[in-house]
Design a protein around this motif. Sequence first.
Motif, PDB file in Angstrom:
ATOM      1  N   VAL A  15       4.927  10.527   9.662  1.00 17.06           N
ATOM      2  CA  VAL A  15       3.856   9.794   8.976  1.00 17.06           C
ATOM      3  C   VAL A  15       4.199   9.638   7.491  1.00 17.06           C
ATOM      4  CG1 VAL A  15       1.447   9.985   8.227  1.00 17.06           C
ATOM      5  CG2 VAL A  15       2.036  10.289  10.635  1.00 17.06           C
ATOM      6  N   THR A  63       0.125  -3.309   8.244  1.00 16.82           N
ATOM      7  CA  THR A  63      -0.936  -2.745   7.417  1.00 16.82           C
ATOM      8  C   THR A  63      -1.996  -3.818   7.130  1.00 16.82           C
ATOM      9  OG1 THR A  63       0.599  -1.167   6.500  1.00 16.82           O
ATOM     10  CG2 THR A  63      -1.392  -1.587   5.213  1.00 16.82           C
ATOM     11  N   SER A 100       6.442   8.608   4.827  1.00 20.35           N
ATOM     12  CA  SER A 100       7.562   7.674   4.781  1.00 20.35           C
ATOM     13  C   SER A 100       8.691   8.222   3.905  1.00 20.35           C
ATOM     14  CB  SER A 100       7.060   6.346   4.221  1.00 20.35           C
ATOM     15  OG  SER A 100       8.063   5.378   4.296  1.00 20.35           O
ATOM     16  N   LYS A 131       3.814  12.265  -1.588  1.00 22.53           N
ATOM     17  CA  LYS A 131       4.481  12.962  -0.487  1.00 22.53           C
ATOM     18  C   LYS A 131       3.952  14.391  -0.362  1.00 22.53           C
ATOM     19  CE  LYS A 131       5.990  10.593   1.226  1.00 22.53           C
ATOM     20  NZ  LYS A 131       6.268   9.183   1.420  1.00 22.53           N
ATOM     21  N   GLU A 186       0.310  14.504   0.904  1.00 22.64           N
ATOM     22  CA  GLU A 186       0.188  14.111   2.310  1.00 22.64           C
ATOM     23  C   GLU A 186       0.505  15.245   3.267  1.00 22.64           C
ATOM     24  OE1 GLU A 186       2.847  10.490   2.389  1.00 22.64           O
ATOM     25  OE2 GLU A 186       1.219   9.789   3.664  1.00 22.64           O
ATOM     26  N   SER A 229       6.233  -3.658   3.400  1.00 21.49           N
ATOM     27  CA  SER A 229       5.557  -2.836   4.405  1.00 21.49           C
ATOM     28  C   SER A 229       6.554  -2.304   5.422  1.00 21.49           C
ATOM     29  CB  SER A 229       4.490  -3.682   5.117  1.00 21.49           C
ATOM     30  OG  SER A 229       3.900  -2.961   6.172  1.00 21.49           O
ATOM     31  N   GLN A 230       6.505  -1.016   5.645  1.00 23.73           N
ATOM     32  CA  GLN A 230       7.357  -0.431   6.677  1.00 23.73           C
ATOM     33  C   GLN A 230       6.962  -0.999   8.043  1.00 23.73           C
ATOM     34  OE1 GLN A 230       8.723   1.493   9.852  1.00 23.73           O
ATOM     35  NE2 GLN A 230       6.625   2.117   9.386  1.00 23.73           N
ATOM     36  N   SER A 231       5.682  -0.839   8.388  1.00 22.45           N
ATOM     37  CA  SER A 231       5.216  -1.224   9.727  1.00 22.45           C
ATOM     38  C   SER A 231       5.094  -2.736   9.885  1.00 22.45           C
ATOM     39  CB  SER A 231       3.850  -0.595   9.989  1.00 22.45           C
ATOM     40  OG  SER A 231       2.901  -1.099   9.053  1.00 22.45           O
ATOM     41  N   CYS A 279       0.847  -1.198   0.000  1.00 19.74           N
ATOM     42  CA  CYS A 279       0.000   0.000   0.000  1.00 19.74           C
ATOM     43  C   CYS A 279       0.886   1.253   0.000  1.00 19.74           C
ATOM     44  CB  CYS A 279      -0.850   0.070   1.268  1.00 19.74           C
ATOM     45  SG  CYS A 279      -1.937  -1.321   1.518  1.00 19.74           S
ATOM     46  N   GLY A 280       0.343   2.326  -0.532  1.00 21.18           N
ATOM     47  CA  GLY A 280       0.977   3.645  -0.403  1.00 21.18           C
ATOM     48  C   GLY A 280       2.390   3.683  -0.964  1.00 21.18           C
ATOM     49  N   THR A 281       3.260   4.271  -0.173  1.00 20.88           N
ATOM     50  CA  THR A 281       4.656   4.414  -0.584  1.00 20.88           C
ATOM     51  C   THR A 281       5.307   3.057  -0.851  1.00 20.88           C
ATOM     52  OG1 THR A 281       5.007   6.562   0.419  1.00 20.88           O
ATOM     53  CG2 THR A 281       6.900   5.108   0.373  1.00 20.88           C
TER      54      THR A 281
HETATM   55  O1  M6R Z   1       3.577   0.394   6.941  1.00 22.14           O
HETATM   56  P1  M6R Z   1       3.329   0.295   5.478  1.00 22.14           P
HETATM   57  O2  M6R Z   1       4.567   0.429   4.662  1.00 22.14           O
HETATM   58  O3  M6R Z   1       2.605  -0.997   5.113  1.00 22.14           O
HETATM   59  O4  M6R Z   1       2.384   1.482   5.114  1.00 22.14           O
HETATM   60  C1  M6R Z   1       1.853   1.634   3.825  1.00 22.14           C
HETATM   61  C2  M6R Z   1       1.244   3.010   3.645  1.00 22.14           C
HETATM   62  O5  M6R Z   1       0.218   3.216   4.561  1.00 22.14           O
HETATM   63  C3  M6R Z   1       2.288   4.119   3.788  1.00 22.14           C
HETATM   64  O6  M6R Z   1       3.360   3.953   2.908  1.00 22.14           O
HETATM   65  C4  M6R Z   1       1.652   5.502   3.549  1.00 22.14           C
HETATM   66  O7  M6R Z   1       1.277   5.619   2.205  1.00 22.14           O
HETATM   67  C5  M6R Z   1       2.612   6.616   3.973  1.00 22.14           C
HETATM   68  N1  M6R Z   1       1.894   7.615   4.708  1.00 22.14           N
HETATM   69  C6  M6R Z   1       3.335   7.249   2.813  1.00 22.14           C
HETATM   70  O8  M6R Z   1       4.090   8.344   3.173  1.00 22.14           O
END
Ligand code: M6R
Length: 364
Positions: A153, A107, A155, A240, A243, A102-104, A55-57
């Motif tokens: 927030v 998700t 990334s 970016k 956001e 995924s960063q976190s 998702c997202g970035t």
């Molecule tokens: O933790 P994740 O990488 O799974 O999160 C995915 C997106 O929610 C996250 O990259 C979001 O788009 C950021 N706010 C981008 O800056």
Amino acid sequence: DKGGHKHFMAKEIAEQPTVLGEAIRHYLTTDGTDVSLPGEELDFTKINRLTMVACGTAYYACLTAKYWFEQLAQMPVEVDVASEFRYREPPVTDGTVALFVSQSGETADTLAALRYCDGKADKILSVVNVAESSIARESDIAFPILAGTEIGVASTKAFTCQLTVLLMLALKAAKQRGTLEDERFADLLKSLNALPGLVNVALDAEPQMAAAARKLAEARDILFLGRGVMFPLALEGALKLKEISYIHAEAYASGELKHGPIALIDKHVPVVVLAPKDALFDKTVSNMQEVMARAGKVLLVSDHAGLDEGAEGTWQTIQMPAVDPVLTPILYAVPAQLLAYHTAIAKGTDVDQPRNLAKSVTVE
Ligand code: M6R
């Protein structure tokens, strides 16, 4: 602790040379001549299809990696956003390996997509920042990106570390599949080793980016253009900016301009063109000229050779150091991030805690 920076985002942008260096060292052999993957050895020759979901970035990191896996390793790649993938019930055929970024690692949609693939895909891989996260735990192999805690927030360092790890996976795949000449492989590893230093040079251009951003802050709509591997970065640059500055921004593949978005161009719409002097540069310059012919204001981000050839008639320019064309998305992430950051500063918005957004989206 913001380490002397005004915002976590600024700190995390500035940390990139260090964390990228750590990620690169982690995945390269000590002599720097090969990629060594942690844990179980992956056999890329047995993979018929790589399905990447995020998702997202993180999704934009996957879109970038598609170019690398296809061009370097000749691997068929499919990329999808997790919220679409999970409900489409796509067939996961034999020889498919699924890769979740995924960063976190928490998700909700990405985790659900992973669970959908469990038992269907040959292997479940993940590229994560949080090593003890659900996505990491539920994967056969989790590749850490080693970015360290990311608080902003928006990334930033997680994105460039994701890209770097994905590139090293693609290089390993290319080596195993015999799709890259030894010399080219060695060349790319050398460039990769030099990358943290170049990211530092890119960071030195911050004053130019801040000046450009002060002008961008006056716009209501901004377009981002990129071609090839720079197209996903254009998407990331637009995300970016949206956001944290709340300015409407959209990205297009440069070649799509005349299929619709060119109708938006007038003197009020800045167009950020991310265009290193690569094999597709001339094509992008002609797209830029189409924009300028309609009074569009072009902000060209390129290297010395690119600016030499393409800067005429532009509104503003930002110079990046020259780098192997394969690595440009990682380096040009810096101006994408800093343009958004300084635009937000100029608008006075909350950079680290943008309205309506959460760092980790654990509900769908
Ligand atoms: O933790 P994740 O990488 O799974 O999160 C995915 C997106 O929610 C996250 O990259 C979001 O788009 C950021 N706010 C981008 O800056």
